[in-house]
Design a protein around this motif. Structure first.
Motif, PDB file in Angstrom:
ATOM      1  N   VAL A 141      22.307  70.803  67.390  1.00 11.87           N
ATOM      2  CA  VAL A 141      21.400  71.571  68.251  1.00 11.87           C
ATOM      3  C   VAL A 141      21.311  73.246  67.517  1.00 11.87           C
ATOM      4  CG1 VAL A 141      21.072  72.995  70.599  1.00 11.87           C
ATOM      5  CG2 VAL A 141      21.768  70.738  70.484  1.00 11.87           C
TER       6      VAL A 141
ATOM      7  N   THR B  38      12.158  60.799  74.006  1.00  6.74           N
ATOM      8  CA  THR B  38      12.598  62.029  74.489  1.00  6.74           C
ATOM      9  C   THR B  38      11.537  63.183  73.954  1.00  6.74           C
ATOM     10  OG1 THR B  38      15.195  61.448  74.312  1.00  6.74           O
ATOM     11  CG2 THR B  38      14.397  63.916  74.019  1.00  6.74           C
TER      12      THR B  38
ATOM     13  N   ILE C  58       9.833  66.033  76.161  1.00  6.43           N
ATOM     14  CA  ILE C  58       9.627  67.520  75.902  1.00  6.43           C
ATOM     15  C   ILE C  58       8.463  67.863  75.650  1.00  6.43           C
ATOM     16  CG2 ILE C  58      10.293  68.915  74.045  1.00  6.43           C
ATOM     17  CD1 ILE C  58      12.608  67.297  73.211  1.00  6.43           C
TER      18      ILE C  58
ATOM     19  N   LEU D 288      17.114  65.676  80.625  1.00  2.00           N
ATOM     20  CA  LEU D 288      18.519  65.633  80.613  1.00  2.00           C
ATOM     21  C   LEU D 288      19.303  64.342  80.552  1.00  2.00           C
ATOM     22  CD1 LEU D 288      20.908  67.531  80.449  1.00  2.00           C
ATOM     23  CD2 LEU D 288      21.188  67.497  82.749  1.00  2.00           C
TER      24      LEU D 288
ATOM     25  N   TYR E 202      18.390  62.950  76.977  1.00  2.62           N
ATOM     26  CA  TYR E 202      19.073  63.793  75.986  1.00  2.62           C
ATOM     27  C   TYR E 202      20.512  62.996  75.946  1.00  2.62           C
ATOM     28  CZ  TYR E 202      16.385  67.677  74.793  1.00  2.62           C
ATOM     29  OH  TYR E 202      15.504  68.780  74.612  1.00  2.62           O
ATOM     30  N   LYS E 203      21.043  62.827  77.128  1.00  2.00           N
ATOM     31  CA  LYS E 203      22.489  62.348  77.240  1.00  2.00           C
ATOM     32  C   LYS E 203      22.408  60.656  76.519  1.00  2.00           C
ATOM     33  CE  LYS E 203      24.306  62.918  81.050  1.00  2.00           C
ATOM     34  NZ  LYS E 203      24.618  63.123  82.447  1.00  2.00           N
TER      35      LYS E 203
END
Lengths: 91, 91, 91, 91
Positions: A14, B59, B63, C81, C84-85
DNA sequence: ACCGTGGTTAGCTTTC
DNA sequence: GAAAGCTAACCACGGT
């Protein structure tokens, strides 16, 4: 400014180079999506114009669909022909 | 070649000027559809490339969706404001 | 009346048990569709009433749309989220 | 707590009784929309279940559509009959 | 290779 | 009667 982090896994860095890379991908996609949207709008405008001079939009769509199918069909037939030729050893 | 036929109804003059007009519309749409398809392919390529360097496509899509929703939301909020103003007789 | 037919394939036994099963599905859907229609009518009535006492229906609709978008947005953020995880191998 | 404001126009009394009234309308609609959504989901579930045991969803939808049209048709015929009766002075 | 999901498109209802 | 918003069908993509 931190130097680039050496990474040997596939986690997301990130804020680092991976983040930048990701952002770049996303921006490119977004840009293309916008262009796509623009074209879709153009198409809509054309249909509206055609409707305005008395053409039936639904029919127009159908015609284009048929045209497309014919093109597809021809393409597949050619592919099949190539396949045959290859199968019997023809160039 | 026949001269243009005088028409006082809205029937389709097959082979005549209306037919030409129709064909023109269809060709324009078809051209734009092709460009649209090209962009869709470009987008696909980008996702494939991103996936190839380890990013998760699902993902990425989410986004972009969220980004889009934010833009949408802001736009709707502005519209709502305009609507309020109109509803209470302002402007 | 014929006894139930023993079936060992998945063909449709018209008039037999499969037919009954199908009818059951259809009836259930139909019932729910009717309820749905009833609710839609109720909503229409409310808007009519609101309009009757001076509210602007279009504005009301937009407010609800915005509310909904906010809920949606939050939901999507949570999903992102999770994504992402998952993408970085967590959990 | 302020007393209710006397109003002789149709502007929105933010925070006052009109605001409350509006909120009530919106909440009622929202609630009904949710129920409607619930029913839509139930219907989806039924189709999924039907599909799971081998029925063709598209066909099922078509059957229901046809049924509905028949009901409509009968209703319209009855309306027509009433109209006739009224036209010739029958009760 | 199939299934499930998400996005796109067409049809319909409703509003102005 | 046109225009827009909503809903339902279709299609294509990604994942398993």
């Amino acid at each position: 400014m931190p130097s680039a982090v050496e990474k040997d896994d596939d986690t997301i860095d990130v804020g680092g180079v991976a983040g930048k890379r990701l952002k770049s991908f996303l921006d490119r996609v977004e840009r293309l999506e916008e262009e796509k949207k623009g074209l879709a709008d153009d198409i809509k405008d054309i249909y509206a114009e055609a409707k305005g001079v008395g053409f039936d939009v639904k029919t127009m769509r159908k015609i284009l669909k048929l045209r497309k199918m014919e093109v597809e069909k021809r393409r597949e037939e050619e592919e099949l022909l190539e396949l045959y030729k290859a199968a019997i050893g023809l160039e």
